[in-house]
Motif scaffolding. Sequence first.
Motif, short mmCIF file in Angstrom:
data_model
loop_
_atom_site.label_atom_id
_atom_site.label_comp_id
_atom_site.label_asym_id
_atom_site.label_seq_id
_atom_site.Cartn_x
_atom_site.Cartn_y
_atom_site.Cartn_z
N ASP A 62 0.79 -1.22 0.00
CA ASP A 62 0.00 0.00 0.00
C ASP A 62 0.83 1.28 0.00
N LYS B 249 1.72 8.89 -2.36
CA LYS B 249 1.35 9.72 -1.20
C LYS B 249 2.58 9.88 -0.32
N LYS C 244 -4.01 -1.70 -6.56
CA LYS C 244 -3.77 -0.29 -6.21
C LYS C 244 -3.41 0.51 -7.45
N ARG D 16 -10.11 7.10 -5.59
CA ARG D 16 -9.03 6.62 -4.72
C ARG D 16 -9.42 6.59 -3.24
N LEU E 125 -9.75 3.46 -1.08
CA LEU E 125 -8.60 2.77 -0.47
C LEU E 125 -8.42 3.16 0.99
#
Length: 367
Positions: A136, A142, A226, A240, A243
């Motif tokens: 992840d 991110k 993902k 998104r 998630l």
Amino acid sequence: MIYQSTALHFDKQSCHIYVGENLLSQPDVLIPHITGHQVMIVTQDTIAEHYLKPLQALLSDYQCDVITLPQGEQYKTIEQWLKILDALIAHNHERSTTLIALGGGMIGDITGFAAACYQRGTNFIQIPTSLVAQVDAAIGGKTAVNHATGKNKMGVIYQPSCVISDVNFLKTLPEREFIAGLAEVIKYGLVCDATFFVWLEKNMSALLAKENKTLQHAIATCAALKAQVVQQDEKDLGLRHILNLGHTFGHALETANEYQVILHGEAVAIGIALATKLSAELGWLTSKDVTRILQLLAQANLVKTVFDFPSAADFIRTMRQDKKIHAGKLNLILLKSIGVAVKTSQVSEAQLMSFLENEKKRGVISE
Ligand code: GLY
């Protein structure tokens, strides 16, 4: 050996995700993604002990500097971020440098944020060593640091040029951290792939035994799922958000526990259990589905850790401060069914308050 290679294509760059084993012994995986003649590795002592030497050996033709940060999400701060920038300046790194994050989610997040800011953006590579990061955190760009009021309050979306996930890294990962990572693996089945959820029900024992092929299949599947979502909504403006299943609850738990008592994945697991039960309360999930989800979490040895479950009022206060709140509305990611997540603002604060009060009383994992 590469088990799976996936490429994400964005406007101005691509990100290659490699899943496999012994990937640091294959120069043709890492080296093509390095730009310039300088590299800064950002890592932690416990990771460096196992993997720094092989990585440095691979980079013997480059000016290769290393900075080690203290361990733990509580150190994902602006002060530690500044240390990375200070080290880059002290070693005269140019804009063409490459930052390599060698570690778990905390190292990936803070290194990515440093890469995004140093000289307005340098090349950046993720070598995630934890399960949470491999499935992840390292994928999708991110990057962030925490603020006293909450997690990931300062950051940007900044893509790495590649992500190298080697299952052998997981063999030295503390068992508790490995288990915590299974929460994110389960999340992918719940959010977007019911077939993968069924596969997890059948293969959880092999995963817990860290059987290489099973691990590679699970990590490669999560990475591909993902990648599909991020490819459609890189900037996290809509799709998104799914998630974040379990994350809004989870971040409130992490903040209440000052990031020390509870690991991110453990908080996400509790968040998933809460989201599951709230989805059932709305009539979206059947009681059979609730049982299957809670059983899978229990089979993975999740939702067992003792921690401080805040009062419902404190919970909601922290959730309100979470950056996922828009126009004052508490948006939650819940489940319509196994494999289908939705964002909803249909749960009122009063309903959430009474739900959380009940959960605090009865213990989250109970049916
Ligand atoms: N961890 C959720 C995301 O990257 O969007």
